[in-house]
Design an enzyme around this catalytic site. Sequence first.
Site, mmCIF file in Angstrom:
data_model
loop_
_atom_site.group_PDB
_atom_site.id
_atom_site.type_symbol
_atom_site.label_atom_id
_atom_site.label_comp_id
_atom_site.label_asym_id
_atom_site.label_seq_id
_atom_site.Cartn_x
_atom_site.Cartn_y
_atom_site.Cartn_z
ATOM 1 N NE ARG A 86 -4.309 0.329 2.425
ATOM 2 C CZ ARG A 86 -5.292 -0.564 2.482
ATOM 3 N NH1 ARG A 86 -5.038 -1.842 2.459
ATOM 4 N NH2 ARG A 86 -6.520 -0.150 2.569
ATOM 5 N NE ARG A 125 -16.754 -2.929 3.747
ATOM 6 C CZ ARG A 125 -15.476 -2.730 3.395
ATOM 7 N NH1 ARG A 125 -14.897 -3.537 2.550
ATOM 8 N NH2 ARG A 125 -14.812 -1.727 3.891
ATOM 9 N NE ARG A 169 -11.160 2.583 4.781
ATOM 10 C CZ ARG A 169 -12.227 1.808 4.554
ATOM 11 N NH1 ARG A 169 -13.401 2.110 5.083
ATOM 12 N NH2 ARG A 169 -12.102 0.726 3.827
#
Length: 217
Positions: A86, A125, A169
């Site tokens: 990442r 989600r 994020r």
Amino acid sequence: MVIVLLGPPGAGKGTQCKRIVEKYKLVHLSSGDILRGHRANGTELGKKAAEFMDAGKLVPDQLIIEMMAGAIESAGGNCVLDGFPRTVVQAAELDKELSRKGQKIDAVVNLVIDDGVIENRLTGRRSCPACGAVYHIDTLKSKVEGVCDKCGGKLVQRTDDKPEVVKQRLATYHQQTAAVVGYYADNGRKILDIDAEKSVDEVTSLVIDKLDSLAAV
Ligand code: AP5
């Protein structure tokens, strides 16, 4: 065999990985799931990671690199990496780690999606902490609301799926993670770009077609 699956939060990495590993008999290694496992078990790593995760920031590279090197070793080097690397530092360390073992990355799949689509995917989600199954309140409902179809576990909303953390994020992705695609391109890796705004089944077909045509698996 090592496949790296890149993409922003909510691009569908976890959803697609579950399908890819089934088809190619690989191990799914999600750095986020492994970290959440550490948190649930109250380990030192889990305690250190919690404040970064809840703020939508990245856990420090060194902690992640050690954790993932161990996981790849346990998987016998046959895995799909979801959420790792990442940062460019993590990507370079992964290359070194694999080369020490005489391995390399066989395919880099990049899920491409607009930020505008992501917010709804993440805030809707629901996940099963017991078996890792993932649902969505509009597009992928469980048969009984709040209950996992696969294991009967109670579905929860991840603490980092709240709108304000999702925004952070996404910012973190653009500031630190998007550059990993450039790292692989600069190092001569072919990037398999996939339109991740299509339906789950369509995205799976695109990924499998591209992997098969690469003769990577
Ligand atoms: P992590 O758990 O890796 O989160 P993420 O990368 O932000 O990815 P997500 O799990 O949110 O999304 P996804 O792409 O897997 O989407 P999904 O398939 O679930 O990381 C969490 C945190 O841990 C990080 O913020 C960081 O703090 C830390 N961390 C982890 N790795 C790290 C690292 N390497 N270095 C440093 N820190 C690290 O799908 C999302 C939703 O959309 C679901 O509801 C699904 O049903 C739905 N959906 C999926 N595909 C489709 C589709 N095609 N159409 C419609 N709906 C869809």
